[in-house]
Design an enzyme around this catalytic site. Sequence first.
Site, PDB file in Angstrom:
ATOM      1  N   GLY A   1       0.722  -1.117  -0.042  1.00 21.79           N
ATOM      2  CA  GLY A   1       0.102   0.064   0.025  1.00 21.79           C
ATOM      3  C   GLY A   1       0.807   1.223  -0.037  1.00 21.79           C
ATOM      4  N   HIS A   2       0.114   2.445   0.268  1.00 23.82           N
ATOM      5  CA  HIS A   2       0.840   3.798   0.220  1.00 23.82           C
ATOM      6  C   HIS A   2       1.083   4.142   1.536  1.00 23.82           C
ATOM      7  CE1 HIS A   2      -0.093   4.250  -4.321  1.00 23.82           C
ATOM      8  NE2 HIS A   2       0.350   3.192  -4.234  1.00 23.82           N
TER       9      HIS A   2
END
Length: 474
Positions: free
Chosen positions: A301-302
């Site tokens: 993810g970020h």
Amino acid sequence: MKNTKKPSLLFILLVVMIFVAFLTMSIEGRKNHHKKSRAHKHKKRGGGNGNNAPGPEHSPSTAPAPAPSHGYYPISSSVFNVLSFGAKGDGVVDDSKALQAAWKAACMVGSATLKIPSNFKFLISPITLQGPCMPKLVLQIDGTLLASPKVASWQRSSLFQWLNFKWIQNFTIQGTGTIDGQGSAWWNLSQVLYIQKRSKQIPGMKPTALRFYESYNVTVRDIKIINSPLCHLKFDDSGSINIDNITISSPADSPNTDGIHFQNTKDVEIQHSNIGCGDDCVSIQTGCSNIHVHHISCGPGHGISLGSLGKDRTVACVKDIVVENIIMQDTLYGARIKTWQGGIGSVKNVSFSNIQVSNVKVPIMIDQFYCDKRKCKNQTDAVAIYGVKYNQIIGTYSAQPIHLACSNSVPCKKVDLIDIQLSPLSKSGGFHQALCLNTYGKSFAPLVPSSIDYCLKKGGTSYNSLTKSHKYTC
Ligand SMILES: *[C@@H]1O[C@H](CO)[C@@H](O)[C@H](O)[C@H]1NC(C)=O
Ligand SMILES: *[C@@H]1O[C@H](CO)[C@@H](O)[C@H](O)[C@H]1NC(C)=O
Ligand SMILES: *[C@@H]1O[C@H](CO)[C@@H](O)[C@H](O)[C@H]1NC(C)=O
Ligand SMILES: *[C@@H]1O[C@H](CO)[C@@H](O)[C@H](O)[C@H]1NC(C)=O
Ligand SMILES: *[C@@H]1O[C@H](CO)[C@@H](O)[C@H](O)[C@H]1NC(C)=O
Ligand SMILES: *[C@@H]1O[C@H](CO)[C@@H](O)[C@H](O)[C@H]1NC(C)=O
């Protein structure tokens, strides 16, 4: 005598006539009254039994009493199984109508449970499950809810979200089941653009899987939410939200599939959950305050992000955010704040602590120049950032340990770095130095790499030095 007798006879006759007339009137009157009261009684009974929907699965030993016409139902425990409302649960037939009917029935009863049983798959079209409902409604998901995997089958009007919960309070979603957005067809941009053009849908618009709107005191726990076309779980204009022990999962390369997204939402606790997706694990947008995120594992993810804020010169206000006891693995960023140039408002009182990172590209990031295009115009306004603490951010990075890029006109203030220990993933080189641009604050050892120590500018701690517009907008 005759003279006296005649009037008296007439008088008696008159009295008898009046009496008969009175009697008749009185009987008529009583009949009418009787009719009215019967009609009234009938109406009362009809009101409670009006719906033909199946009753609770586990009825009490006596038949359930009909709901009184004033709508109040005595608190009782009742289970409404979606299968009893005509759902097939074969993953092929559309079970939306059954779910809607079961929701309406459960919604009217206090402390009801709407059951999605295990070992069944329910194909559900975009649906709004609306309140207000009687308190303490539970949606027990042990089976699977499936969205349609075909992009073309989604109507233009339903593109905002798939499962929409609106105007509900004191509500819980729980269970061992799965909410599956079957979003893979949405992740292929060229295919989606082609289908959207053909079916005249709004280009680029994709549905969020599970959304709450104007809802309060909501708990979401234990369930899995997977493969959303866009964001997995979203709260708008809501408050008192508790998220515990959930799993969110979609591939690292699925575009814009945020884990949990908050906007205009207050008083939130997210804990003991696993989030892996193609965008931010948790995204906190404008209008949010008092959000506590802890014991979360994030990756792929970020990372966990505040923003992006202030897009198109808008006002953004975010405050009182605590993110702690987090494990981040293989993410693009770690603890991030991102704002667009030209926005106004502020981000205040944020704390990121005890975050273990491994193979994170940039673990610590503030970006007041956020731009999701190639190039954005330089502007002097910026969302002010005041009071951000990074404490115990420890582990490995793959590009740059710290990237704090704040604007010249509205520098970031009171950004403190405490116990930061970040080492490059391998010794192969090619890493960027720590960057701090227009960032004021204090740093406290241990600090690795040691360049962090002289990265921040000293001073500038006064909140009064913020421009007026930023102080009073939020
Ligand atoms: C929610 O629960 C609280 C406490 O049990 C109660 O005070 C409140 O009235 C409930 N709200 C609704 C809309 O049922
Ligand atoms: C929230 O809902 C839960 C369960 O429905 C209830 O026990 C609790 O009292 C409610 N709290 C508030 C503040 O409404
Ligand atoms: C995207 O869809 C197009 C058209 O259906 C297809 O040719 C292409 O291989 C797909 N790309 C991916 C990455 O799945
Ligand atoms: C977490 O959720 C799972 C179901 O997904 C359940 O089996 C487990 O007992 C839950 N753990 C806790 C601590 O509630
Ligand atoms: C900062 O936020 C935390 C968490 O919401 C809160 O407990 C604390 O009181 C806030 N501090 C200030 C100075 O507002
Ligand atoms: C915008 O601002 C940045 C940072 O100050 C600077 O590096 C860049 O050259 C500017 N771009 C333009 C087009 O002025």
